[in-house]
Write an enzyme that holds these catalytic residues in place. Structure first.
Site, mmCIF file in Angstrom:
data_model
loop_
_atom_site.group_PDB
_atom_site.id
_atom_site.type_symbol
_atom_site.label_atom_id
_atom_site.label_comp_id
_atom_site.label_asym_id
_atom_site.label_seq_id
_atom_site.Cartn_x
_atom_site.Cartn_y
_atom_site.Cartn_z
ATOM 1 C CE1 TYR A 39 -3.867 1.742 -0.178
ATOM 2 C CE2 TYR A 39 -3.613 2.332 2.119
ATOM 3 C CZ TYR A 39 -4.337 2.517 0.880
ATOM 4 O OH TYR A 39 -5.316 3.405 0.865
ATOM 5 C CE LYS A 94 -21.972 -21.791 -15.776
ATOM 6 N NZ LYS A 94 -21.952 -22.726 -16.833
#
Ligand SMILES: NC(=O)C1=CN([C@@H]2O[C@H](COP(=O)(O)OP(=O)(O)OC[C@H]3O[C@@H](n4cnc5c(N)ncnc54)[C@H](OP(=O)(O)O)[C@@H]3O)[C@@H](O)[C@H]2O)C=CC1
Ligand SMILES: CC(=O)C(=O)O
Ligand SMILES: [Mg+2]
Length: 414
Positions: A39, A94
């Site tokens: 970060y 999926k």
């Protein structure tokens, strides 16, 4: 569905945590030093690189291995238009299959929208996040316009699985089944029940593989598509058959092949009985097929039958395609999934069914023996050969047809 299976399915989805997918970290994030890289301040460096060269998103973010499974919930399996939120278990499913079979990170996105233009705009506006877009369970005819527009607008492969994944697996299974029955695709009479996303794509690909358009009878809820009908859209109109046969009874009588991509229990044992010798039935509607195999088999012993389900022989389901075709497309950064890549997938899938089945597949399938024949026309989804064979064939086809944006990695999938 039995009460036991229903409860087991609900428990599977609810426990130990709700849903089927989660996000995992790929980098350490324990210390202040780690966070300085992950970060602020370190994250600014890849930001600057990507701003200067957008292709660097493939190097510094998860884009290269990330697929969005996107739906509006208008044609959830064969259950119909139950809306985006209700489709979420299928879309998470999926994503599960992408990860399990091809190591692809996939995230489901269920879109509420006003019209197709709104849906297209939404998807196009988020497309850069991903390496590919798998459109799922979007009903016809809107699916055709949506896919076409998104292919033009997006810089990554956009693939409507219910069209092309289903067509690829159907073509692979059909070529094998007809070979076993001693018939040629170019000679057979084909009844296609359903005239939507899956039906149109399946028949288009069967024609590419050799089926004769004049031998195809496509039906919707109102019967055979013929040119005197005034209620058919341009996609159905491509399949008009004016031979004079107009009812299901008439077209099933003497038919060699039935492809069901419509809804549950739409054909009877009488229809099956009237088919030609050595017929092939792919009753692909999920979860309930156009006819149950046990019923069809009461009237025929010369039949090859497949369904979309995992709990009968010959599963004809796009799971045998979509994880693997995306793997190949992503690994050469294909700009699209074209016809050559689809044909390559058909051949790779069908060839695997002709080879001896590994012991681990038999174990996973709960079988003691599987050999190319009436009860085994397609590889099982958990066959580990699908990933290297289909992905490699697809990636090579992408390179040969000029849509690959990076070269095939050395010894790719060998
Ligand atoms: N096994 C597999 O891998 C896959 C299976 N499928 C199955 O195919 C089916 C259709 O899916 P999809 O093409 O995406 O959906 P669409 O909504 O795009 O198309 C559905 C088509 O089926 C027709 N239809 C529906 N019910 C009946 C019925 N009772 N009798 C005759 N025709 C009927 C509709 O007719 P009309 O045009 O008149 O409304 C329409 O043409 C679903 O059951 C789905 O589960 C789909 C994709 C993959
Ligand atoms: C398998 C699948 O995609 C369907 O039935 O819609
Ligand atoms: Mg689907």
């Amino acid at each position: 569905m039995s009460a036991d299976l229903r409860q087991a399915a609900l428990d599977y989805h609810a426990q130990p945590v709700p849903g089927k997918i989660a996000i995992a970290l790929t980098k350490p994030a324990e210390t202040a030093d780690d966070l300085s890289l992950a970060y602020s301040p370190g994250v600014a460096e890849p930001v600057r690189e990507i701003a200067a060269n957008p292709a660097d998103a493939y190097l510094y973010t998860s884009k290269a291995n990330l697929v969005a499974v996107i739906t509006n919930g208008t044609a959830i399996l064969g259950l119909g238009n139950l809306g985006p939120l209700a489709s979420k278990p299928v879309m998470e499913g999926k994503a599960l299959l992408f990860k399990r079979f091809a190591g692809i990170d996939a995230i489901d996105i269920e879109v509420t929208h006003t019209d197709s233009a709104d849906f297209i705009r939404t998807v196009a506006n988020i497309a850069d996040t991903f390496g590919g877009i798998n459109l799922e369970d979007i009903k016809a005819p809107e699916c055709f316009e949506i896919e076409k527009a998104l292919i033009e607008l997006c810089d990554i492969p956009v693939f409507h699985d219910d069209q092309h994944g289903t067509a690829i697996v159907t073509a692979a299974g059909m070529l094998n089944a007809l070979e076993i029955q001693g018939k040629n695709l170019s000679d057979v009479r084909i009844v296609c029940m359903g005239a939507g996303a899956a039906a149109v794509a399946c028949m288009d690909l069967l024609i590419v593989c050799g089926a004769k358009p004049e031998n195809i009878y496509m039906l919707d809820r109102k019967g055979v598509i013929h040119s005197a009908r005034t209620d058919i859209n341009e996609h159905k109109r491509r399949f008009v058959n004016d031979s004079g046969l107009k009812t299901l009874e008439q077209v099933m009588d003497g038919a060699d092949v039935f492809v069901g991509v419509s809804g549950p229990n739409v054909i009877t044992a009488e229809h099956v009985k009237s088919m030609a010798p050595k017929p092939v039935i792919f009753a692909c509607s999920n979860p309930d097929p156009e006819i149950r195999p046990e019923l069809a088999k009461t009237v025929r012993d010369d039949l090859i039958i497949g369904t979309g389900r995992s709990d009968y022989p010959n599963q004809v389901n796009n799971v045998i395609c979509f994880p693997f075709i995306f793997r190949g497309a992503l690994d050469v950064r294909a700009s699209r999934i074209n016809s050559a890549m689809k044909r390559a997938a058909v051949e790779a899938i069908r060839s695997i069914a002709k080879e001896p089945v590994p012991a681990e597949v038999l174990l996973a399938a709960g079988e003691t023996e599987l050999t190319f024949g009436v009860n085994y026309v397609l590889p099982k989804p958990m066959d580990p050969r699908l990933l290297p064979r289909v992905a490699r064939a697809v990636a090579i086809a992408a390179e040969d047809s000029g849509v690959a944006r990076i070269p095939l990695p050395d010894n790719y999938m060998l």
